[in-house]
Design a protein around this motif. Structure first.
Motif, PDB file in Angstrom:
ATOM      1  N   LEU A  89       0.830  -1.198   0.000  1.00  0.00           N
ATOM      2  CA  LEU A  89       0.000   0.000   0.000  1.00  0.00           C
ATOM      3  C   LEU A  89       0.868   1.253   0.000  1.00  0.00           C
ATOM      4  O   LEU A  89       0.585   2.220  -0.729  1.00  0.00           O
ATOM      5  CB  LEU A  89      -0.914   0.002   1.230  1.00  0.00           C
ATOM      6  CG  LEU A  89      -1.817   1.228   1.398  1.00  0.00           C
ATOM      7  CD1 LEU A  89      -2.802   1.334   0.239  1.00  0.00           C
ATOM      8  CD2 LEU A  89      -2.566   1.160   2.735  1.00  0.00           C
ATOM      9  N   ILE A  90       1.931   1.246   0.773  1.00  0.00           N
ATOM     10  CA  ILE A  90       2.823   2.409   0.839  1.00  0.00           C
ATOM     11  C   ILE A  90       3.460   2.680  -0.517  1.00  0.00           C
ATOM     12  O   ILE A  90       3.602   3.836  -0.944  1.00  0.00           O
ATOM     13  CB  ILE A  90       3.905   2.193   1.924  1.00  0.00           C
ATOM     14  CG1 ILE A  90       3.265   2.232   3.316  1.00  0.00           C
ATOM     15  CG2 ILE A  90       4.994   3.257   1.811  1.00  0.00           C
ATOM     16  CD1 ILE A  90       4.223   1.880   4.432  1.00  0.00           C
ATOM     17  N   ILE A  91       3.854   1.619  -1.222  1.00  0.00           N
ATOM     18  CA  ILE A  91       4.459   1.782  -2.553  1.00  0.00           C
ATOM     19  C   ILE A  91       3.490   2.452  -3.518  1.00  0.00           C
ATOM     20  O   ILE A  91       3.838   3.406  -4.221  1.00  0.00           O
ATOM     21  CB  ILE A  91       4.915   0.416  -3.101  1.00  0.00           C
ATOM     22  CG1 ILE A  91       6.088  -0.120  -2.282  1.00  0.00           C
ATOM     23  CG2 ILE A  91       5.304   0.537  -4.582  1.00  0.00           C
ATOM     24  CD1 ILE A  91       6.495  -1.540  -2.647  1.00  0.00           C
ATOM     25  N   TRP A  92       2.242   1.970  -3.544  1.00  0.00           N
ATOM     26  CA  TRP A  92       1.248   2.547  -4.448  1.00  0.00           C
ATOM     27  C   TRP A  92       0.877   3.968  -4.038  1.00  0.00           C
ATOM     28  O   TRP A  92       0.650   4.833  -4.893  1.00  0.00           O
ATOM     29  CB  TRP A  92       0.013   1.656  -4.503  1.00  0.00           C
ATOM     30  CG  TRP A  92       0.214   0.444  -5.353  1.00  0.00           C
ATOM     31  CD1 TRP A  92       0.737  -0.758  -4.972  1.00  0.00           C
ATOM     32  CD2 TRP A  92      -0.094   0.307  -6.751  1.00  0.00           C
ATOM     33  NE1 TRP A  92       0.770  -1.635  -6.036  1.00  0.00           N
ATOM     34  CE2 TRP A  92       0.268  -1.014  -7.136  1.00  0.00           C
ATOM     35  CE3 TRP A  92      -0.645   1.154  -7.709  1.00  0.00           C
ATOM     36  CZ2 TRP A  92       0.094  -1.477  -8.440  1.00  0.00           C
ATOM     37  CZ3 TRP A  92      -0.824   0.688  -9.001  1.00  0.00           C
ATOM     38  CH2 TRP A  92      -0.453  -0.605  -9.356  1.00  0.00           C
ATOM     39  N   LEU A  93       0.824   4.231  -2.732  1.00  0.00           N
ATOM     40  CA  LEU A  93       0.535   5.588  -2.269  1.00  0.00           C
ATOM     41  C   LEU A  93       1.675   6.532  -2.644  1.00  0.00           C
ATOM     42  O   LEU A  93       1.442   7.705  -2.966  1.00  0.00           O
ATOM     43  CB  LEU A  93       0.323   5.599  -0.754  1.00  0.00           C
ATOM     44  CG  LEU A  93      -0.950   4.928  -0.240  1.00  0.00           C
ATOM     45  CD1 LEU A  93      -1.028   5.023   1.275  1.00  0.00           C
ATOM     46  CD2 LEU A  93      -2.189   5.555  -0.865  1.00  0.00           C
ATOM     47  N   SER A  94       2.893   6.024  -2.620  1.00  0.00           N
ATOM     48  CA  SER A  94       4.046   6.843  -3.023  1.00  0.00           C
ATOM     49  C   SER A  94       3.928   7.257  -4.484  1.00  0.00           C
ATOM     50  O   SER A  94       4.270   8.393  -4.854  1.00  0.00           O
ATOM     51  CB  SER A  94       5.347   6.068  -2.799  1.00  0.00           C
ATOM     52  OG  SER A  94       5.518   5.745  -1.438  1.00  0.00           O
ATOM     53  N   LEU A  95       3.433   6.342  -5.324  1.00  0.00           N
ATOM     54  CA  LEU A  95       3.233   6.671  -6.729  1.00  0.00           C
ATOM     55  C   LEU A  95       2.206   7.785  -6.892  1.00  0.00           C
ATOM     56  O   LEU A  95       2.374   8.690  -7.726  1.00  0.00           O
ATOM     57  CB  LEU A  95       2.784   5.428  -7.504  1.00  0.00           C
ATOM     58  CG  LEU A  95       3.807   4.288  -7.608  1.00  0.00           C
ATOM     59  CD1 LEU A  95       3.183   3.088  -8.318  1.00  0.00           C
ATOM     60  CD2 LEU A  95       5.053   4.753  -8.356  1.00  0.00           C
ATOM     61  N   ILE A  96       1.143   7.741  -6.085  1.00  0.00           N
ATOM     62  CA  ILE A  96       0.118   8.791  -6.135  1.00  0.00           C
ATOM     63  C   ILE A  96       0.699  10.124  -5.679  1.00  0.00           C
ATOM     64  O   ILE A  96       0.434  11.183  -6.276  1.00  0.00           O
ATOM     65  CB  ILE A  96      -1.085   8.400  -5.258  1.00  0.00           C
ATOM     66  CG1 ILE A  96      -1.948   7.376  -5.982  1.00  0.00           C
ATOM     67  CG2 ILE A  96      -1.931   9.619  -4.900  1.00  0.00           C
ATOM     68  CD1 ILE A  96      -2.651   7.899  -7.226  1.00  0.00           C
ATOM     69  N   VAL A  97       1.484  10.100  -4.613  1.00  0.00           N
ATOM     70  CA  VAL A  97       2.101  11.333  -4.110  1.00  0.00           C
ATOM     71  C   VAL A  97       3.026  11.934  -5.165  1.00  0.00           C
ATOM     72  O   VAL A  97       3.023  13.145  -5.408  1.00  0.00           O
ATOM     73  CB  VAL A  97       2.874  11.056  -2.803  1.00  0.00           C
ATOM     74  CG1 VAL A  97       3.690  12.286  -2.394  1.00  0.00           C
ATOM     75  CG2 VAL A  97       1.909  10.675  -1.685  1.00  0.00           C
ATOM     76  N   LEU A  99      -6.170   5.900 -13.179  1.00  0.00           N
ATOM     77  CA  LEU A  99      -5.428   4.840 -13.868  1.00  0.00           C
ATOM     78  C   LEU A  99      -4.631   4.010 -12.864  1.00  0.00           C
ATOM     79  O   LEU A  99      -4.661   2.774 -12.892  1.00  0.00           O
ATOM     80  CB  LEU A  99      -4.497   5.457 -14.914  1.00  0.00           C
ATOM     81  CG  LEU A  99      -3.765   4.487 -15.852  1.00  0.00           C
ATOM     82  CD1 LEU A  99      -4.760   3.758 -16.744  1.00  0.00           C
ATOM     83  CD2 LEU A  99      -2.743   5.233 -16.706  1.00  0.00           C
ATOM     84  N   LEU A 100      -3.935   4.679 -11.968  1.00  0.00           N
ATOM     85  CA  LEU A 100      -3.197   3.974 -10.919  1.00  0.00           C
ATOM     86  C   LEU A 100      -4.154   3.267  -9.963  1.00  0.00           C
ATOM     87  O   LEU A 100      -3.930   2.113  -9.575  1.00  0.00           O
ATOM     88  CB  LEU A 100      -2.330   4.958 -10.135  1.00  0.00           C
ATOM     89  CG  LEU A 100      -1.036   5.434 -10.781  1.00  0.00           C
ATOM     90  CD1 LEU A 100      -0.357   6.471  -9.894  1.00  0.00           C
ATOM     91  CD2 LEU A 100      -0.087   4.272 -11.033  1.00  0.00           C
ATOM     92  N   ALA A 101      -5.223   3.959  -9.593  1.00  0.00           N
ATOM     93  CA  ALA A 101      -6.169   3.420  -8.612  1.00  0.00           C
ATOM     94  C   ALA A 101      -6.810   2.128  -9.091  1.00  0.00           C
ATOM     95  O   ALA A 101      -6.957   1.166  -8.322  1.00  0.00           O
ATOM     96  CB  ALA A 101      -7.247   4.461  -8.311  1.00  0.00           C
ATOM     97  N   TYR A 102      -7.175   2.064 -10.362  1.00  0.00           N
ATOM     98  CA  TYR A 102      -7.905   0.903 -10.864  1.00  0.00           C
ATOM     99  C   TYR A 102      -7.000  -0.311 -11.057  1.00  0.00           C
ATOM    100  O   TYR A 102      -7.415  -1.446 -10.787  1.00  0.00           O
ATOM    101  CB  TYR A 102      -8.620   1.261 -12.163  1.00  0.00           C
ATOM    102  CG  TYR A 102      -9.668   2.353 -11.981  1.00  0.00           C
ATOM    103  CD1 TYR A 102     -10.203   2.608 -10.714  1.00  0.00           C
ATOM    104  CD2 TYR A 102     -10.109   3.135 -13.043  1.00  0.00           C
ATOM    105  CE1 TYR A 102     -11.144   3.604 -10.523  1.00  0.00           C
ATOM    106  CE2 TYR A 102     -11.058   4.127 -12.863  1.00  0.00           C
ATOM    107  CZ  TYR A 102     -11.571   4.360 -11.597  1.00  0.00           C
ATOM    108  OH  TYR A 102     -12.510   5.346 -11.405  1.00  0.00           O
ATOM    109  N   PHE A 103      -5.775  -0.097 -11.509  1.00  0.00           N
ATOM    110  CA  PHE A 103      -4.868  -1.233 -11.632  1.00  0.00           C
ATOM    111  C   PHE A 103      -4.465  -1.748 -10.244  1.00  0.00           C
ATOM    112  O   PHE A 103      -4.306  -2.953 -10.044  1.00  0.00           O
ATOM    113  CB  PHE A 103      -3.630  -0.849 -12.449  1.00  0.00           C
ATOM    114  CG  PHE A 103      -3.831  -0.990 -13.931  1.00  0.00           C
ATOM    115  CD1 PHE A 103      -3.719  -2.223 -14.553  1.00  0.00           C
ATOM    116  CD2 PHE A 103      -4.177   0.103 -14.710  1.00  0.00           C
ATOM    117  CE1 PHE A 103      -3.931  -2.372 -15.917  1.00  0.00           C
ATOM    118  CE2 PHE A 103      -4.390  -0.031 -16.080  1.00  0.00           C
ATOM    119  CZ  PHE A 103      -4.265  -1.268 -16.683  1.00  0.00           C
ATOM    120  N   PHE A 104      -4.317  -0.842  -9.295  1.00  0.00           N
ATOM    121  CA  PHE A 104      -4.022  -1.250  -7.923  1.00  0.00           C
ATOM    122  C   PHE A 104      -5.157  -2.102  -7.360  1.00  0.00           C
ATOM    123  O   PHE A 104      -4.920  -3.137  -6.719  1.00  0.00           O
ATOM    124  CB  PHE A 104      -3.807  -0.021  -7.041  1.00  0.00           C
ATOM    125  CG  PHE A 104      -3.750  -0.328  -5.567  1.00  0.00           C
ATOM    126  CD1 PHE A 104      -2.733  -1.099  -5.036  1.00  0.00           C
ATOM    127  CD2 PHE A 104      -4.732   0.154  -4.703  1.00  0.00           C
ATOM    128  CE1 PHE A 104      -2.679  -1.388  -3.675  1.00  0.00           C
ATOM    129  CE2 PHE A 104      -4.695  -0.126  -3.351  1.00  0.00           C
ATOM    130  CZ  PHE A 104      -3.666  -0.895  -2.834  1.00  0.00           C
TER     131      PHE A 104
END
Length: 266
Positions: A16-24, A82-87
């Motif tokens: 989760l932290i990795i994907w949140l980092s991408l959003i940030v 785009l990031l949210a849906y693949f995650f």
């Protein structure tokens, strides 16, 4: 069930932290970009008007005027989604099928809990992760997009589109979970789920390009709460009901399949 729920949150924390980092990173880059180009947005919008329609569709700019705060937000929401849906799709596979990948399935399902309880604990943990993800997207979009553009009138739109994104995430998670329950192994489930999300996007792009076949939006969850449509009309009750049907039917069917699945084949 509570113990499994909390353990699942701990096990998925790094992912989760990795994907949140991408959003940030994405929204932070957008903030810098919007501040630097704020005075040139009108020229950019005029230039975008000369692009082929297919280019505008692929970059989330079809029907969006980037020279306004709302248009710029809608364009940025396209990339966040785009990031949210693949995650979400990946999380659906990762929730249970990863036990096969790491060889922990027999240990997990030999505990004194019903298999269905274990699966539902993982489902609720995944929904919690998706809620954290959506909340982070909402906060970062506000701080890095709305505030730099200086138009507070779109806050209501921002909230409702974020809710739409969250519902779509749960739909895609449930579909990923269902695929993982039917697939023979983790690799197959991952590939099929990513293909499914990409197919949903291809259908969405095609419908957006044609522009006259919105009655086919039910074919892809990506279109249920599409940001431009939600900004103009709010959340469609029919798609909310359809989303709930997909979520519940997929989760219950996945739970049923995992309950009777051979541990050695998981």
């Amino acid at each position: 069930m509570k113990a499994i729920y909390l353990k699942e949150l701990r096990l998925t924390r790094k992912m989760l932290i990795i994907w949140l980092s991408l959003i940030v990173i994405l929204t932070g880059f957008a903030a810098v970009e919007f501040v630097m180009l704020k005075d040139a947005l009108a020229d950019i919008a005029e230039l975008a008007g000369s692009f082929p329609k297919i280019v505008l569709v692929l970059f989330g700019m079809n029907g969006v005027g980037v020279d306004t705060a709302l248009g710029a937000y809608q364009c940025m929401a396209f990339w966040s989604n785009l990031l949210a849906y693949f995650f979400a799709g990946f999380l659906g596979v990762f929730a249970v099928a990863r036990e096969e990948k790491f060889g922990t399935s027999e240990f997990l399902f030999s505990k004194p809990y019903k298999r269905s309880s274990i699966v539902w604990a993982k489902i609720w943990a995944a929904v919690t992760n998706l809620a954290i993800f959506s909340l982070t997207v909402g906060i970062m979009s506000y701080l890095c997009i709305i505030l730099p553009l200086g138009d507070m009138s779109i806050i209501g739109t921002h909230i409702i589109t974020t809710i739409g994104m969250f519902i779509t995430q749960i739909v895609l998670f449930a579909i990923g979970l269902l695929i993982s329950s039917m697939a023979k192994n983790y690799k197959t489930a991952s590939r099929l789920t990513m293909v499914a999300v990409m197919v949903f996007y291809v259908i969405s792009f095609a419908l957006d390009y044609v522009g006259t076949m919105n009655f086919l939006n039910f074919l892809t969850p990506i279109r249920y709460f599409e940001v431009v449509s939600v900004s103009a009309n709010g959340l469609n009750p029919l798609y909310i009901i359809l989303s709930l049907v997909i979520i519940l039917s997929s989760c219950f069917e996945a739970s049923r399949r995992y309950t009777g699945k051979d541990l050695r084949a998981l």
